[in-house]
Structure formats: structure tokens, C-alpha cells
Design an enzyme around this catalytic site. Sequence first.
Site, PDB file in Angstrom:
ATOM      1  N   GLY A   1      -7.244   9.530 -12.571  1.00  0.00           N
ATOM      2  CA  GLY A   1      -7.583  10.921 -13.197  1.00  0.00           C
ATOM      3  C   GLY A   1      -6.424  11.010 -14.922  1.00  0.00           C
TER       4      GLY A   1
ATOM      5  N   ARG B   1      -3.874  -3.942   7.491  1.00  0.00           N
ATOM      6  CA  ARG B   1      -3.697  -3.080   8.496  1.00  0.00           C
ATOM      7  C   ARG B   1      -4.342  -2.800   9.349  1.00  0.00           C
ATOM      8  NH1 ARG B   1      -2.251  -0.147   2.115  1.00  0.00           N
ATOM      9  NH2 ARG B   1      -0.119  -1.902   2.119  1.00  0.00           N
TER      10      ARG B   1
ATOM     11  N   GLY C   1      -6.921  16.236 -11.242  1.00  0.00           N
ATOM     12  CA  GLY C   1      -5.741  15.187 -10.778  1.00  0.00           C
ATOM     13  C   GLY C   1      -5.635  14.198 -11.678  1.00  0.00           C
TER      14      GLY C   1
ATOM     15  N   HIS D   1      -1.624   2.545   8.576  1.00  0.00           N
ATOM     16  CA  HIS D   1      -0.797   1.469   7.745  1.00  0.00           C
ATOM     17  C   HIS D   1       0.714   1.163   8.879  1.00  0.00           C
ATOM     18  CE1 HIS D   1       1.752  -0.076   5.416  1.00  0.00           C
ATOM     19  NE2 HIS D   1       1.540   0.221   4.902  1.00  0.00           N
TER      20      HIS D   1
END
Lengths: 252, 640
Positions: free
Chosen positions: B48, B333, B43, B269
Site C-alpha cells: 500500500g 516451508r 492499508g 511456517h
Amino acid sequence: MNINLKIWRQSSDKKDGKLHDYRLENVDPNISFLEMLDILNNKLVKEKKDPVAFDHDCREGICGSCGFMINGRPHGPQKATTVCQLHMRSFKDEDDILLEPFRAKSFGVIKDLSVDRKSFDRIISSSGFVSVDTGEAGEANYIPIEKNNADEAFLSAACIGCGACVAACKNSSAMLFTSAKVSHLALLPQGEKEQADRVNKMVATMDAEGFGACTNTGACSAECPKEISQTNIARLNREFVKAQLGSFIKKK
Amino acid sequence: MNNFKLNSNAPNGELHTKWEDYKKTLNKLTPEEANKYKVIIIGTGLAGASAAATLAEKGFNIHAFSYHESPRRAHSIAAQGGINAAKNYKQDGDSVMRLFYDTIKGGDFRSREDNVYRLAELSVNIIDQCVAQGVPFAREYGGLLDNRSFGGVQVSRTFYARGQTGQQLLLGAYSALSRQTNAGKVTFYPRHDMLDIVTVDGKAKGIVTRNLLNGKIESHSADVVILATGGYSNVYYLSTNAMASNVTANWRAHRKGALFANPSFTQIHPTCIPVKNDFQSKLTLMSESLRNDGRVWVPKKKNDTRKAVDIPEEERDYYLERIYPAFGNLVPRDVASRRAKEVCDNGQGVGNTGVAVYLDFKKAIKEKGEQFIKEKYGNLFDMYQNITDENPYKTPMKIYPAVHYTMGGLWVDYNLMTTIPGLFSIGESNFSDHGANRLGASALMQGLADGYFVAPHTIMDYLATENPDFSNKTDQKEFVAAVEETEKDIEDIMSIKGDLVVDEVHRELGKVVWDKVGMARDKKGLNHAIDSIPKIKEKFWKNVSIPGSDKDMNQELEKALRLKDFIELAELMAHDALDRNESCGAHFREEYQTPENEAERNDKDFKYVAAWGYNKNGKPSLFKEELKYKNVKLKTRSYK
């Protein structure tokens, strides 16, 4: 709505490709263009046929993965829009829609509508960065940057690297892509010190990758989904001349 | 594994000097010594790419793998709103301690103090580093960096680059990575899926990959393996994640012995574009930053079919401002999402489906001008108009919650190492730092803190105790066996030859997970999920259809390989949610709520990280890491 698709099918870079006809009926005009392709692919899989390969990921117009030619235009008919953000309401009932991969010597076809854009990575890795190691940075607010310059730099840095500029250009030039990175860093004090070296190396890599020359037709900028301005190319040219003169004077 | 005790391995000492003191005790390698080691990173998003660049700068040889064609395509690029840092440029009383406390509280007291403090501490270095790389953050007219506010906090500490902060930060990390590629320290393997982890004598020593262009299965050996593979929101089928985001790398590691922590802590979200039809392939987020200037409301009357503009002020319910006067539209959220669900369930939802609420900019446009709004959120407004064919400058946006981020992930200790020695996990892929709910603009912060400033130190320390072995060890029996197993999996899937498209099965799985392990959960629903997921698994293994060959680019096969792991993960999520008999943050159990419908925590019984072990034939086994709070007082979250 009903549509008639003509899609470039090519199983690999080693095989020849050709156009295939597909018809889709009762397409909801509110779905996205890629969702329309999803429907086609689901249908092909049901018929035990190979689905159409195309690159896509975020489907929000920011990752730069998607992109192919729709009726001869990169990312299709809508201005400042990537294919993934294009919706079927941009087309009419019974429209013929032609899909082809981006065509350029430096972008080989991988399969169907998917192309190889690794040459863009090589242009960036040749010098599209500021040489600073992690942890070397000083306090961020010690270098104030004029708001206008920061905003301009942002607009250049907003390039998503999709390759539409290359596909739109009759010379397959990568000048808009390369100049956007050169400009972004040239506009900021952080990038200034390496500017001459950067522009020289990036232009040399661009040429070595087989991209064509720029003849200022402006097709790149007109078709760019992020509306990267042609001013970037002028800025690259200025930086390039400065760099060449600089090394000429140094040699003398 | 039965007597195994989870230890965070956090050093002793004062909270505010702990990391700096600890760093001094870690083993170091010179660039010459580091040059003898090989590091695999899976990744190349924010975590990463930043880790790859930094470790390469220190001299290590990096082999970085991604299923993308380029590191710049990673989904970090789609993060919109911003990145938090306790710089206190606004002189509004911000501090490392305050960011630390906000994050712990935002996570509803289910994260580790030591990790969160370190994150808050490092936040300031991230901004310095990114600015030095040339990341074009928004600035004020005086040339200094600008900030804005995000949910769950009362200070302005979010740095941003219009609505494209993730893009700019990722391109910064990508440029640092490219510099190391140019220097020959990083080898990038594009279009490679990681399909297994290889362990030798209990330590992570390599991986198995599939080349997505030609289907070739290969193994690669190294001295250490780092997973920076992001989150697993796509288990829900519809989410704001990119199409290819998946859990496979983490799940393969889990099957090889890495514990999976808090899998049911998934963030919904509050501000996304609502689902419009059955063909929908993904959901699009509208940044939380919009809640700085947008006001959330629904009609007071149930089933009100009038247009938004025809509903007079006094007949609107600005429910967040009403219920939470202190934080108003900027509540965290989980709270905003749950309240949206509540008003829609109550029949006050808007739009054709009745499953949406308004996000209205009329007041802000009137007070600050359209140009101001355009400069701050222009690209988001354009995106909204593109997708919905409605102009948000004229009519309010319609929004509804959607799955967005996963707080759960591989269990890691203070060093970010999983329970497999030599296997590290950084960024969204691990469970650390966000507890039961992540605050806005903290994902980018964590990804870069882990990648630039934490993992490079702790990984160097680990490697200093390992003998470097640069030789290719892929002919060892462990590698050969892992390759064979992967090839068999693929052969099995290719030979199913059923009549279901992978997406059909995935959609069915997503519906179960969304309905039963989504915004609100209860015992009955979770048990239902635990019963029905194995049936979906069976359907997959009996009925899925993959055309073409596995020795070729085959996007259906790629999807199938990811879905088979999502199905197993979904079951674990349901077990985790069922086991946690309390509500906390995003994990809302209907049975456990206060009279005001807020999450009711049970600190006595559940003040722990639930880390699950994989059992091939049987229920997962639970290991608990008790959370200790020495520097904050546990209390009920209140945003009123």
C-alpha cells in the site's frame, strides 16, 4: 503469582483521568505483560466493565505500537525490551505495578494508556527521506558503501518510533528519535545531498511540535528498547551546525 | 454471474518480453491529467505505501487509510529474513528464469506463469529502488551488497538487513510516502477501519470507514479503490500475524462481488516458538534464514525426556538432512512443516508438550564462532531468549510450525484488478504469484513489485478510460445504503449483550480451523469443520459481549467486527479444501500422498485456480481459472 495493578484510566483527552486499583491472582510468570493485560481485560468484559485501552500489534517488539510507563519507566524494568516482549517473570509475587501513559505535551492521551504520536510522522514527512522517485534508481551495486557506515546506518534506522525516548526525557525532547533518522541518512551517500536541508527542516518541525530541548542527560538512550545510541544526537548537532553555517556563508 | 468466465487478461507474446511490451501499450496520463483523479488505498504496509507513493509521484491524489496510527506500524514491519532478487551478484548461476522457475516449483505448479515471470523480472528493480531510498541492506567488506540463502532454492539471492529486513523496507516505503504527504499529494487517515466497499454501476467507487477514535461511520468516494490489506492468518486465532491483521476489507469486497481465490492455501511456517499455554495471544516466528546455520533434529527414541545436551550425536535424527540430502535443512516451508508434524505425531517431539523439534546451532557456532552467529541473527536470538527464558547460544531452540502467510486472497487478473472493475488488490491481499506455497523472502518481493512497479502502470491505464470525477459523491444512494448497512451491523453487535468475550469465540474458531483446515486435512475433518463453523457463528451472534459505546474508542467492538468476517471466511476455506481432491504445496490432503508421504498432485483434474463467489443464503459458487504452462514442464516436486 499475585499482583496489584494501579492503572491510569482516562476516557478521552477531554476528560480527567485517575488511577484505578486491580488485583490479579494466580498469574503465570511465563506469560507476557500484555497477555496479563489481556486476562485483566477479559475479566473486565465479563464484569460488563470497560477494558483498559492500550496500543499493541506485532507483539514481537518491532512495530513500535506498544509502550507505556511501568513503575515510572517506559516499557518497564527490563533493558532493551518493549512492553510486548516483557514477561511476568520480571516481577515478584505481590508486586505493586503502576501503569501510566507516556506523558508529554506532544503526545496527547487518547484513552487510558493509548497516546497520540502523530507528531513523529510529521517530523519524518518534513524531510526524513531521500528524494528519489520510483524507477529513477540506478544499479544498486554502483555505489559501494563501507561496511562500517552501512552497519552504523542500520543501527540508527532500527528505531521503532515508539516514543519511549520522549517519555523518558525530563524535557520531553524528541532528539533521539529525530537524530536517529538524520544519522541514518547522513551516514549514507544516498542521503548526503539533501543533508543540510533535511536537518534544518526536521529540527524546525520537532520544535514546532512542542518537544523540549535536549540537555544531554542520556535518559532517552538508556530507556530505548532498541538501544539507539546517544551518538546520534551528537551527529545531529554536528549536521545542524554544518547546515546553519552553510546557509550563513551562502547568505554572505 | 453464472455465465461468467474467468480470464487472466494476460497479453500474448514471449514470456520474457511480455511485461515490457505490454507496458508500452498501456494508456498514460500526464501529471496534470492525473491530478484530476482521486485514488483510495486501504492499508499502508509494503504494498500500500509503495503504491501510494508511486501513484502520488505520477500526479494522482491519494487518500490512504489504515487502522494503525501510522503507516510505519503495518505488519510488513515484522518480516525478518529478507527479500529475493535475481541479481546474480554471487555469480552462482542465478537468473530471472531461475527465480521464476523456483517460485513456480515452490508453489507446486498452482500459480500463473505470466505473473510469476513478471515478479522475477521486477525483483532486480526493487533492490535498486530500495538502495536509492537509503535502505541499509547488509554489505560485505568491499562495500557491495551481501546475500544469503533461503529455503527451496540452491542459489544465494536473498538481500537482508539483519533479521529486520521488513522493517527497513517498510520504513523505506514509508519515507517515500511521507515525502508525498509533505508534497500534499497524499492524505493519510489514521485509525480508520474499512468496513465496506461501495460500487456504483458495477464499479468500485468508494468505501465506508469507521473512525476508531470516535466511532464515526463515514463514506469516501474516489475514481478507483486499491486494497492492500494483507493476509488472513488470524482466522486461526494463533498465528505469527500482528494482533489486528484481519480479512474484513477483503471479505466486504468479496460480499460485494469480488471472487476469493484459493482460500485454503495457507502457509504454515516451520520455525516458530511453540505454544506454551492457554493465554497465548500470538506466535512468534524465528526467521527461515536460521535454517542456513541451524540444524533441525529430534531424538531417535520416542518419548525421550533427556535434555538436548545429554542426547549423543548418534541418537539424534537430523530428519531433514536424512530425507532430503540435496536441500537438507533448506527444504521449502510446507515440506519442513509437515515433516515436523510427522515426527511429533510419531512421539519424537521434544519439550514439555512434546510438540516441538530442535533447531541446533552448535555446529555453526563451533565452526564459524559465536560472534558470526550473533552478527547474522543477534536480534532473533535475543527475542527467543526473552520469550522462552532459554539461551539459544547454549541449548538448541525449540520450534514448531505456525500459521504465517496466506497464499489465497482476492482473485486478480494480470493487471491486479479483482472481478469488480475499479477494485484492485495488491500484496498479500491478492492470490497471485505464490500458488500453493510461498518461498521464503518472496512476500516482501511481491508486495513491493505490485506496489512500486505493477499497479501504478495498470491503474493508470484503467483510470485513463474513466472520466475523472473529483466531486464528493457520498450523498448518492449507493453510499447512503452502504453506510446504513454498516451502522446496522454495528447496532446488531452492540445489542447482543451476551456473556462471551470476543477472544473466547475467536479461540474456539481458531481451534477448529487449525485442527481441520491446518497442516493436514481430510474429508471427514473438513466436513466436520463445515458443520461446526455455523454453530460458532450462531454463538457469536447470540452470546458475544461488547461493553461500552460504539461512539467511542472500543477495542472489543473492533475485534468483534473482524471476527464476524473471519467466521464466514473459515467456512469458505473448508469448502475450498474439501473441493480440491489432491495435495499440492501447503494444501495437504491425507488421502492424496505418495508412498514417501509427499504431496500427490492431480494435474489432470485440479490444475486450476479455485475462485469462489459469495452467495448470501447458500453454498459458495466455484469459478475455475485453468492454469496454462507453456514455459515450464509440470513435474513432481523433489528436494531430495
